[in-house]
Design an enzyme around this catalytic site. Structure first.
Site, PDB file in Angstrom:
ATOM      1  N   ILE A  66       0.849  -1.204   0.000  1.00  0.00           N
ATOM      2  CA  ILE A  66       0.000   0.000   0.000  1.00  0.00           C
ATOM      3  C   ILE A  66       0.879   1.246   0.000  1.00  0.00           C
ATOM      4  CG2 ILE A  66      -1.928   1.175   1.146  1.00  0.00           C
ATOM      5  CD1 ILE A  66      -2.542  -1.546   2.527  1.00  0.00           C
ATOM      6  N   ASN A  99      12.471  -0.873   6.286  1.00  0.00           N
ATOM      7  CA  ASN A  99      13.571  -1.788   6.629  1.00  0.00           C
ATOM      8  C   ASN A  99      13.669  -2.955   5.641  1.00  0.00           C
ATOM      9  OD1 ASN A  99      11.447  -3.421   7.298  1.00  0.00           O
ATOM     10  ND2 ASN A  99      12.027  -3.730   9.441  1.00  0.00           N
ATOM     11  N   LYS A 129       1.966  -7.587   9.402  1.00  0.00           N
ATOM     12  CA  LYS A 129       0.520  -7.659   9.135  1.00  0.00           C
ATOM     13  C   LYS A 129      -0.037  -9.059   8.897  1.00  0.00           C
ATOM     14  CE  LYS A 129       0.636  -7.510   4.224  1.00  0.00           C
ATOM     15  NZ  LYS A 129      -0.084  -7.270   3.028  1.00  0.00           N
ATOM     16  N   SER A 161      -7.202  -0.826  10.528  1.00  0.00           N
ATOM     17  CA  SER A 161      -7.839  -1.931   9.810  1.00  0.00           C
ATOM     18  C   SER A 161      -9.248  -2.151  10.335  1.00  0.00           C
ATOM     19  CB  SER A 161      -6.996  -3.189  10.036  1.00  0.00           C
ATOM     20  OG  SER A 161      -7.719  -4.342   9.670  1.00  0.00           O
ATOM     21  N   TYR A 190      -2.105  -9.387  16.000  1.00  0.00           N
ATOM     22  CA  TYR A 190      -2.037  -8.359  14.952  1.00  0.00           C
ATOM     23  C   TYR A 190      -3.192  -7.362  15.120  1.00  0.00           C
ATOM     24  CZ  TYR A 190      -3.464  -6.265  10.565  1.00  0.00           C
ATOM     25  OH  TYR A 190      -3.911  -5.373   9.630  1.00  0.00           O
ATOM     26  N   LYS A 216      -3.445  -3.094  16.195  1.00  0.00           N
ATOM     27  CA  LYS A 216      -4.149  -1.993  15.511  1.00  0.00           C
ATOM     28  C   LYS A 216      -5.023  -1.228  16.518  1.00  0.00           C
ATOM     29  CE  LYS A 216      -2.385  -2.492  11.501  1.00  0.00           C
ATOM     30  NZ  LYS A 216      -1.390  -1.532  11.051  1.00  0.00           N
ATOM     31  N   PHE A 222     -10.472  -1.754   4.670  1.00  0.00           N
ATOM     32  CA  PHE A 222     -11.128  -3.050   4.528  1.00  0.00           C
ATOM     33  C   PHE A 222     -10.129  -3.961   3.778  1.00  0.00           C
ATOM     34  CE2 PHE A 222     -15.120  -2.755   6.776  1.00  0.00           C
ATOM     35  CZ  PHE A 222     -14.928  -1.492   7.304  1.00  0.00           C
ATOM     36  N   GLY A 262     -10.437 -18.150  13.227  1.00  0.00           N
ATOM     37  CA  GLY A 262     -10.344 -16.697  13.422  1.00  0.00           C
ATOM     38  C   GLY A 262     -10.995 -15.875  12.325  1.00  0.00           C
TER      39      GLY A 262
HETATM   40  C1  UD1 Z   1      -6.934 -10.352   7.151  1.00  0.00           C
HETATM   41  C2  UD1 Z   1      -7.187  -9.604   8.435  1.00  0.00           C
HETATM   42  C3  UD1 Z   1      -7.069  -8.130   8.217  1.00  0.00           C
HETATM   43  C4  UD1 Z   1      -5.723  -7.800   7.646  1.00  0.00           C
HETATM   44  C5  UD1 Z   1      -5.561  -8.550   6.356  1.00  0.00           C
HETATM   45  C6  UD1 Z   1      -4.182  -8.238   5.799  1.00  0.00           C
HETATM   46  C7  UD1 Z   1      -8.701 -10.689   9.986  1.00  0.00           C
HETATM   47  C8  UD1 Z   1     -10.114 -10.904  10.394  1.00  0.00           C
HETATM   48  N1  UD1 Z   1      -8.519  -9.909   8.915  1.00  0.00           N
HETATM   49  O1  UD1 Z   1      -8.021 -10.074   6.308  1.00  0.00           O
HETATM   50  O2  UD1 Z   1      -7.226  -7.446   9.418  1.00  0.00           O
HETATM   51  O3  UD1 Z   1      -5.624  -6.429   7.465  1.00  0.00           O
HETATM   52  O4  UD1 Z   1      -5.716  -9.943   6.589  1.00  0.00           O
HETATM   53  O5  UD1 Z   1      -3.294  -9.242   5.850  1.00  0.00           O
HETATM   54  O6  UD1 Z   1      -7.811 -11.212  10.569  1.00  0.00           O
HETATM   55  N2  UD1 Z   1      -9.565 -17.087   1.845  1.00  0.00           N
HETATM   56  C9  UD1 Z   1      -9.717 -18.321   1.272  1.00  0.00           C
HETATM   57  N3  UD1 Z   1      -8.608 -18.988   0.862  1.00  0.00           N
HETATM   58  C10 UD1 Z   1      -7.346 -18.482   0.978  1.00  0.00           C
HETATM   59  C11 UD1 Z   1      -7.192 -17.194   1.575  1.00  0.00           C
HETATM   60  C12 UD1 Z   1      -8.332 -16.532   2.002  1.00  0.00           C
HETATM   61  O7  UD1 Z   1     -10.838 -18.822   1.127  1.00  0.00           O
HETATM   62  O8  UD1 Z   1      -6.366 -19.146   0.612  1.00  0.00           O
HETATM   63  C13 UD1 Z   1     -10.755 -16.336   2.287  1.00  0.00           C
HETATM   64  C14 UD1 Z   1     -10.768 -16.024   3.770  1.00  0.00           C
HETATM   65  O9  UD1 Z   1     -11.386 -17.047   4.507  1.00  0.00           O
HETATM   66  C15 UD1 Z   1     -11.568 -14.721   3.788  1.00  0.00           C
HETATM   67  C16 UD1 Z   1     -11.248 -14.066   2.439  1.00  0.00           C
HETATM   68  O10 UD1 Z   1     -10.733 -15.098   1.625  1.00  0.00           O
HETATM   69  O11 UD1 Z   1     -12.926 -15.006   3.796  1.00  0.00           O
HETATM   70  C17 UD1 Z   1     -10.228 -12.954   2.562  1.00  0.00           C
HETATM   71  O12 UD1 Z   1      -9.095 -13.444   3.261  1.00  0.00           O
HETATM   72  P1  UD1 Z   1      -7.750 -12.599   3.376  1.00  0.00           P
HETATM   73  O13 UD1 Z   1      -7.352 -12.092   2.047  1.00  0.00           O
HETATM   74  O14 UD1 Z   1      -6.777 -13.433   4.128  1.00  0.00           O
HETATM   75  O15 UD1 Z   1      -8.185 -11.323   4.231  1.00  0.00           O
HETATM   76  P2  UD1 Z   1      -8.893 -11.219   5.663  1.00  0.00           P
HETATM   77  O16 UD1 Z   1      -8.784 -12.465   6.421  1.00  0.00           O
HETATM   78  O17 UD1 Z   1     -10.240 -10.650   5.445  1.00  0.00           O
END
Ligand code: UD1
Length: 345
Positions: free
Chosen positions: A14, A34, A87, A127, A152, A156, A182, A301
């Site tokens: 970002i 870094n 992160k 976040s 993490y 925040k 988001f 989680g």
């Molecule tokens: C997470 C963090 C968020 C952080 C962000 C950046 C939480 C709740 N959210 O976002 O605070 O800023 O990471 O790293 O901890 N998914 C799959 N398969 C995959 C990967 C993801 O199905 O291989 C799904 C996840 O279950 C989720 C969605 O895709 O429903 C988005 O996942 P992801 O991109 O990891 O973001 P968050 O978990 O929303």
């Protein structure tokens, strides 16, 4: 020049997109990073896009002496955009102390230097994770902060409190805006900068593009038995270029004295929720590739669904996300193709 902005984590995903927007808006930019999760070459790529090479310092913000020296050298900084932080949610569960030291100490060092060197403005990368699973959707800025799901997420929340407390104590000499992001995805239209995860990606979009390219065999969809229309989790995905632009608006707001309080926070999303299957379908549409995926169990989680109420950001900042979900997946795919092509050369 409009002013001088220090961007911490400015070679990251970002951060680099925000540096490009700042330069294009006429700001002088100084980057500190870094390189723990990014490459020095990003500085050259920023120059390729903008024609301007930002000044770059490689050091760790946990080093208080180096932070102090930076502000002693780089006088006249009008504002800081603070991205530099760890992160990865899962990693933070394994190594909470690394996350607490890294994310909290860096901010404390910056705030101390801001006071000492009279730097008036800071934008902080927060976040939507601070909301946990909201009781009401879309979630607005007044929603209660729920107990964090991970170290993490806790950093925040604590960082927002550190900012609020210090800004109150500094009594008007420092202003801050926390932007609660988001889910940023996508890449710059130049194809020169984007997300570059090291190792196996944790996040959805890079996992999809790497699977599309054949680096990963199959995407695991984490659960299709949630209480959502198609059973998969819902998020508010936002194009990283739209997100980057929100930072410029936030820093402009404080520099021009238009902020309504010394510390403000805004949701930065599109206001739309998309499921994991929606993202897969969009990727297939924009890349022309069939994605190999299978549904597996839920990820520990994970929040079931969250998307933003962006009314306050839209009205107060005069900012609104412009790009669509297909713009996001198309640019992410283009970036994946460009990266791989370059690696083969
Ligand atoms: C997470 C963090 C968020 C952080 C962000 C950046 C939480 C709740 N959210 O976002 O605070 O800023 O990471 O790293 O901890 N998914 C799959 N398969 C995959 C990967 C993801 O199905 O291989 C799904 C996840 O279950 C989720 C969605 O895709 O429903 C988005 O996942 P992801 O991109 O990891 O973001 P968050 O978990 O929303």
């Amino acid at each position: 020049m409009k002013g001088k902005i220090l961007v911490t984590g400015g070679t990251g995903y970002i951060g680099s997109h925000t540096v490009v927007e700042l330069i294009e808006q006429g700001y002088e930019v100084v980057i500190v990073d870094n390189l723990s999760n990014s490459e020095r070459e990003v500085v050259d790529r920023i120059e390729k896009i903008t024609g301007v090479k930002p000044k770059f310092y490689e050091f760790d913000l946990k080093d208080q002496l180096k932070v102090d020296q930076l502000f002693a050298t780089e006088t006249g900084i009008n504002g800081i955009i603070h991205f530099a932080a760890s992160k990865a949610v899962g990693e933070s569960v394994q190594m909470p102390l690394v996350y607490y030291r890294n994310n909290l100490v860096s901010l404390v060092n910056l705030l101390e230097a801001m006071q000492k060197y009279n730097v008036p403005n800071i934008v902080f990368s927060s976040s939507c994770t601070v909301y946990g699973q909201p009781d009401k959707l879309p979630v607005d800025e007044s929603a209660p902060i729920k107990p964090a799901e991970s170290p993490y997420g806790y950093t925040k929340q604590v960082c927002e409190n550190i900012l609020r407390d210090s800004i109150r104590a500094f009594a008007g000499s420092v202003h801050g805006i926390a932007l609660r992001y988001f889910n940023p995805i996508g890449a710059h239209p130049s194809g020169l900068i984007g997300e570059l995860p090291r190792g196996v990606p944790n996040n959805l979009m890079p996992y999809i593009t790497q699977t599309g390219y054949g680096i990963r065999e199959q995407l695991s969809v984490f659960g299709d038995d949630y209480n959502t229309p198609d059973g998969s989790c819902i998020r508010d995905y936002i194009h990283v270029v739209d997100l980057a632009k929100a930072h410029i608006v936030a820093i402009n707001r404080m520099i021009s004295g238009k902020n309504k309080a010394d510390f403000e926070m805004f949701n930065i999303g599109t206001g739309n929720g998309y499921s994991v299957f929606d993202i897969i379908k969009s990727f297939e549409r924009t890349s022309g590739k069939k994605l190999n995926y299978k549904v597996v169990g839920r990820r520990a989680g994970d929040i079931e669904q969250i998307w933003a109420d962006t009314t306050i950001a839209n009205n107060e900042l005069g900012w609104k996300a412009q790009l669509t979900i297909d713009d996001m997946t198309r640019s992410a795919w283009q970036w994946e193709l460009n990266c791989r092509e370059k690696m083969q050369k």
